[in-house]
Design a protein around this motif. Structure first.
Motif: not given
Length: 110
Positions: A64-69
């Protein structure tokens, strides 16, 4: 690395040369702030972003962090800057400049 973004530590804002800005989360900020040029292994990234709580972080939080970034970088015209490397982790394909002298003005949408 030809693409360069600015990062404001006071307001957690990213800003490319185009001038368009995007507010990011504290976790995204920590990731951008400390990402070395050679990238980070998944376990290193989790330890860097979540610290001691990293032992409790699941794959969904990581992805999720990678997606949001990626989504926030794409919003300012910096597409494909985060590259996932299977069996390793993540590479950042842009240069990050920390802006300390004055905060970037953020005209965000409320």
């Amino acid at each position: 690395m030809s693409v360069r973004i600015q990062l404001s530590p006071l307001q957690h804002i990213i800003n490319p040369a185009s001038g368009q800005q995007q507010k990011i989360s504290a976790n995204e900020y920590r990731l951008l702030r400390a990402m070395p040029r050679e990238g980070l292994a998944k376990e290193q990234l989790i330890a860097l972003v979540w610290g001691e709580r990293g032992r409790l972080v699941g794959d969904s939080s990581y992805y999720n962090l990678i997606y949001r970034l990626r989504r926030n970088l794409a919003a300012i015209g910096v597409a494909d800057a985060v590259l996932s490397v299977p069996g390793f982790g993540v590479l950042l394909r842009c240069e990050v400049e920390l802006v300390l002298s004055q905060p970037l003005a953020f005209a965000g949408r409320d």
